[in-house]
Scaffold this motif. Sequence first.
Motif, PDB file in Angstrom:
ATOM      1  N   VAL A  37       0.863  -1.175   0.000  1.00 11.37           N
ATOM      2  CA  VAL A  37       0.000   0.000   0.000  1.00 11.37           C
ATOM      3  C   VAL A  37       0.900   1.225   0.000  1.00 11.37           C
ATOM      4  CG1 VAL A  37      -1.750   1.300   1.265  1.00 11.37           C
ATOM      5  CG2 VAL A  37      -1.835  -1.196   1.233  1.00 11.37           C
ATOM      6  N   VAL A  38       0.753   2.067  -1.019  1.00 10.40           N
ATOM      7  CA  VAL A  38       1.580   3.267  -1.139  1.00 10.40           C
ATOM      8  C   VAL A  38       0.905   4.457  -0.470  1.00 10.40           C
ATOM      9  CG1 VAL A  38       2.665   4.872  -2.768  1.00 10.40           C
ATOM     10  CG2 VAL A  38       2.611   2.421  -3.267  1.00 10.40           C
ATOM     11  N   ARG A  39      -0.336   4.732  -0.845  1.00  9.35           N
ATOM     12  CA  ARG A  39      -1.084   5.829  -0.211  1.00  9.35           C
ATOM     13  C   ARG A  39      -2.564   5.689  -0.516  1.00  9.35           C
ATOM     14  NH1 ARG A  39       2.096   8.109  -4.035  1.00  9.35           N
ATOM     15  NH2 ARG A  39       1.053   8.916  -5.879  1.00  9.35           N
ATOM     16  N   ARG A  40      -3.356   6.414   0.278  1.00  5.95           N
ATOM     17  CA  ARG A  40      -4.810   6.407   0.141  1.00  5.95           C
ATOM     18  C   ARG A  40      -5.310   7.814  -0.160  1.00  5.95           C
ATOM     19  NH1 ARG A  40      -6.894   1.813   2.283  1.00  5.95           N
ATOM     20  NH2 ARG A  40      -5.538   0.632   3.651  1.00  5.95           N
ATOM     21  N   ALA A  41      -6.441   7.871  -0.806  1.00  4.59           N
ATOM     22  CA  ALA A  41      -7.114   9.154  -1.020  1.00  4.59           C
ATOM     23  C   ALA A  41      -7.626   9.648   0.338  1.00  4.59           C
ATOM     24  CB  ALA A  41      -8.263   8.972  -1.991  1.00  4.59           C
ATOM     25  N   PRO A  42      -7.926  10.928   0.463  1.00  2.00           N
ATOM     26  CA  PRO A  42      -8.381  11.470   1.749  1.00  2.00           C
ATOM     27  C   PRO A  42      -9.571  10.739   2.366  1.00  2.00           C
ATOM     28  CG  PRO A  42      -7.862  13.252   0.272  1.00  2.00           C
ATOM     29  CD  PRO A  42      -7.753  11.978  -0.533  1.00  2.00           C
ATOM     30  N   LEU A  43     -10.480  10.238   1.567  1.00  2.00           N
ATOM     31  CA  LEU A  43     -11.633   9.511   2.103  1.00  2.00           C
ATOM     32  C   LEU A  43     -11.404   7.999   2.077  1.00  2.00           C
ATOM     33  CD1 LEU A  43     -14.506  11.643   0.578  1.00  2.00           C
ATOM     34  CD2 LEU A  43     -13.588  11.714   2.899  1.00  2.00           C
ATOM     35  N   ARG A  44     -10.141   7.582   1.973  1.00  2.00           N
ATOM     36  CA  ARG A  44      -9.700   6.187   2.025  1.00  2.00           C
ATOM     37  C   ARG A  44     -10.055   5.356   0.795  1.00  2.00           C
ATOM     38  NH1 ARG A  44      -7.733   4.154   6.548  1.00  2.00           N
ATOM     39  NH2 ARG A  44      -8.676   2.134   6.179  1.00  2.00           N
ATOM     40  N   ASP A  45     -10.557   5.987  -0.251  1.00  2.00           N
ATOM     41  CA  ASP A  45     -10.890   5.269  -1.471  1.00  2.00           C
ATOM     42  C   ASP A  45     -10.758   6.222  -2.633  1.00  2.00           C
ATOM     43  OD1 ASP A  45     -11.757   2.965  -2.854  1.00  2.00           O
ATOM     44  OD2 ASP A  45     -13.818   3.677  -2.865  1.00  2.00           O
ATOM     45  N   PRO A  46      -9.975   5.954  -3.624  1.00  2.00           N
ATOM     46  CA  PRO A  46      -9.227   4.735  -3.926  1.00  2.00           C
ATOM     47  C   PRO A  46      -7.879   4.672  -3.204  1.00  2.00           C
ATOM     48  CG  PRO A  46      -8.966   6.281  -5.718  1.00  2.00           C
ATOM     49  CD  PRO A  46      -9.911   6.920  -4.719  1.00  2.00           C
ATOM     50  N   VAL A  47      -7.173   3.569  -3.437  1.00  2.70           N
ATOM     51  CA  VAL A  47      -5.871   3.315  -2.823  1.00  2.70           C
ATOM     52  C   VAL A  47      -4.853   3.042  -3.931  1.00  2.70           C
ATOM     53  CG1 VAL A  47      -4.589   1.801  -1.260  1.00  2.70           C
ATOM     54  CG2 VAL A  47      -6.982   2.340  -0.785  1.00  2.70           C
ATOM     55  N   ILE A  48      -3.641   3.541  -3.738  1.00  5.94           N
ATOM     56  CA  ILE A  48      -2.562   3.270  -4.694  1.00  5.94           C
ATOM     57  C   ILE A  48      -1.707   2.138  -4.143  1.00  5.94           C
ATOM     58  CG2 ILE A  48      -0.517   4.189  -5.838  1.00  5.94           C
ATOM     59  CD1 ILE A  48      -1.906   6.904  -5.815  1.00  5.94           C
ATOM     60  N   TYR A  49      -1.504   1.126  -4.975  1.00  2.16           N
ATOM     61  CA  TYR A  49      -0.722  -0.057  -4.619  1.00  2.16           C
ATOM     62  C   TYR A  49       0.513  -0.141  -5.495  1.00  2.16           C
ATOM     63  CZ  TYR A  49      -5.076  -1.547  -2.413  1.00  2.16           C
ATOM     64  OH  TYR A  49      -6.200  -1.612  -1.640  1.00  2.16           O
ATOM     65  N   ARG A  50       1.585  -0.691  -4.940  1.00  2.00           N
ATOM     66  CA  ARG A  50       2.784  -0.997  -5.723  1.00  2.00           C
ATOM     67  C   ARG A  50       2.745  -2.499  -6.010  1.00  2.00           C
ATOM     68  NH1 ARG A  50       6.604   1.435  -2.986  1.00  2.00           N
ATOM     69  NH2 ARG A  50       6.499   3.229  -4.353  1.00  2.00           N
ATOM     70  N   VAL A  51       2.732  -2.835  -7.281  1.00  2.00           N
ATOM     71  CA  VAL A  51       2.693  -4.226  -7.740  1.00  2.00           C
ATOM     72  C   VAL A  51       3.844  -4.388  -8.719  1.00  2.00           C
ATOM     73  CG1 VAL A  51       1.340  -5.985  -8.929  1.00  2.00           C
ATOM     74  CG2 VAL A  51       0.192  -4.280  -7.529  1.00  2.00           C
ATOM     75  N   LYS A  52       4.722  -5.342  -8.428  1.00  2.00           N
ATOM     76  CA  LYS A  52       5.934  -5.545  -9.228  1.00  2.00           C
ATOM     77  C   LYS A  52       6.712  -4.241  -9.229  1.00  2.00           C
ATOM     78  CE  LYS A  52       3.970  -9.348 -11.779  1.00  2.00           C
ATOM     79  NZ  LYS A  52       3.698  -9.967 -13.039  1.00  2.00           N
ATOM     80  N   ASP A  53       6.916  -3.604 -10.376  1.00  2.00           N
ATOM     81  CA  ASP A  53       7.734  -2.381 -10.394  1.00  2.00           C
ATOM     82  C   ASP A  53       6.931  -1.143 -10.792  1.00  2.00           C
ATOM     83  OD1 ASP A  53       7.322  -3.160 -12.981  1.00  2.00           O
ATOM     84  OD2 ASP A  53       9.353  -2.759 -13.661  1.00  2.00           O
ATOM     85  N   TYR A  54       5.615  -1.173 -10.577  1.00  2.00           N
ATOM     86  CA  TYR A  54       4.801  -0.021 -10.919  1.00  2.00           C
ATOM     87  C   TYR A  54       3.707   0.193  -9.874  1.00  2.00           C
ATOM     88  CZ  TYR A  54       1.782  -3.661 -12.839  1.00  2.00           C
ATOM     89  OH  TYR A  54       1.019  -4.782 -12.997  1.00  2.00           O
ATOM     90  N   GLU A  55       3.075   1.370  -9.935  1.00  2.00           N
ATOM     91  CA  GLU A  55       2.004   1.710  -9.010  1.00  2.00           C
ATOM     92  C   GLU A  55       0.694   1.802  -9.771  1.00  2.00           C
ATOM     93  OE1 GLU A  55       3.142   5.329  -7.068  1.00  2.00           O
ATOM     94  OE2 GLU A  55       4.768   4.337  -5.974  1.00  2.00           O
ATOM     95  N   LEU A  56      -0.376   1.339  -9.124  1.00  2.00           N
ATOM     96  CA  LEU A  56      -1.695   1.454  -9.737  1.00  2.00           C
ATOM     97  C   LEU A  56      -2.726   1.738  -8.674  1.00  2.00           C
ATOM     98  CD1 LEU A  56      -3.338  -1.511  -9.326  1.00  2.00           C
ATOM     99  CD2 LEU A  56      -1.488  -2.150 -10.817  1.00  2.00           C
ATOM    100  N   CYS A  57      -3.853   2.245  -9.121  1.00  2.00           N
ATOM    101  CA  CYS A  57      -4.898   2.707  -8.222  1.00  2.00           C
ATOM    102  C   CYS A  57      -6.124   1.807  -8.361  1.00  2.00           C
ATOM    103  CB  CYS A  57      -5.241   4.146  -8.610  1.00  2.00           C
ATOM    104  SG  CYS A  57      -6.401   4.941  -7.540  1.00  2.00           S
ATOM    105  N   LEU A  58      -6.657   1.362  -7.227  1.00  2.00           N
ATOM    106  CA  LEU A  58      -7.866   0.539  -7.221  1.00  2.00           C
ATOM    107  C   LEU A  58      -8.879   1.101  -6.242  1.00  2.00           C
ATOM    108  CD1 LEU A  58      -6.572  -3.145  -7.018  1.00  2.00           C
ATOM    109  CD2 LEU A  58      -7.367  -1.938  -9.048  1.00  2.00           C
ATOM    110  N   ARG A  59     -10.122   0.975  -6.587  1.00  2.00           N
ATOM    111  CA  ARG A  59     -11.195   1.292  -5.649  1.00  2.00           C
ATOM    112  C   ARG A  59     -11.316   0.130  -4.670  1.00  2.00           C
ATOM    113  NH1 ARG A  59     -13.114   6.034  -5.820  1.00  2.00           N
ATOM    114  NH2 ARG A  59     -13.197   7.079  -7.808  1.00  2.00           N
ATOM    115  N   ARG A  60     -11.904   0.391  -3.532  1.00  2.00           N
ATOM    116  CA  ARG A  60     -12.041  -0.621  -2.485  1.00  2.00           C
ATOM    117  C   ARG A  60     -12.784  -1.863  -2.989  1.00  2.00           C
ATOM    118  NH1 ARG A  60     -13.970   1.419   3.159  1.00  2.00           N
ATOM    119  NH2 ARG A  60     -11.896   2.285   2.982  1.00  2.00           N
ATOM    120  N   ALA A  61     -13.838  -1.683  -3.773  1.00  2.00           N
ATOM    121  CA  ALA A  61     -14.613  -2.818  -4.286  1.00  2.00           C
ATOM    122  C   ALA A  61     -13.751  -3.730  -5.149  1.00  2.00           C
ATOM    123  CB  ALA A  61     -15.817  -2.322  -5.072  1.00  2.00           C
TER     124      ALA A  61
END
Length: 72
Positions: A37-61
């Motif tokens: 987990v890299v960081r979260r939006a102020p309202l905790r959704d979405p979240v930025i994840y580091r997977v392999k060598d890049y970062e991506l953003c996913l919603r909680r669902a």
Amino acid sequence: MPRGHRATVVRVADDAHPATARRLEDLGFTSGVEVEVVRRAPLRDPVIYRVKDYELCLRRAQAQCVLIQEAA
């Protein structure tokens, strides 16, 4: 998971929508991959994840479709 924590992907949930499951796997959420987990939006959704060598953003669902095992 809290910010900075790491976990290992076990698999994508069996009950995930097929299109969502396919997309998550295409993004790199496959068995054995480490996720951080890299960081979260102020309202905790979405979240930025580091997977392999890049970062991506996913919603909680979407993130709830990924089954993980937290690192010890």
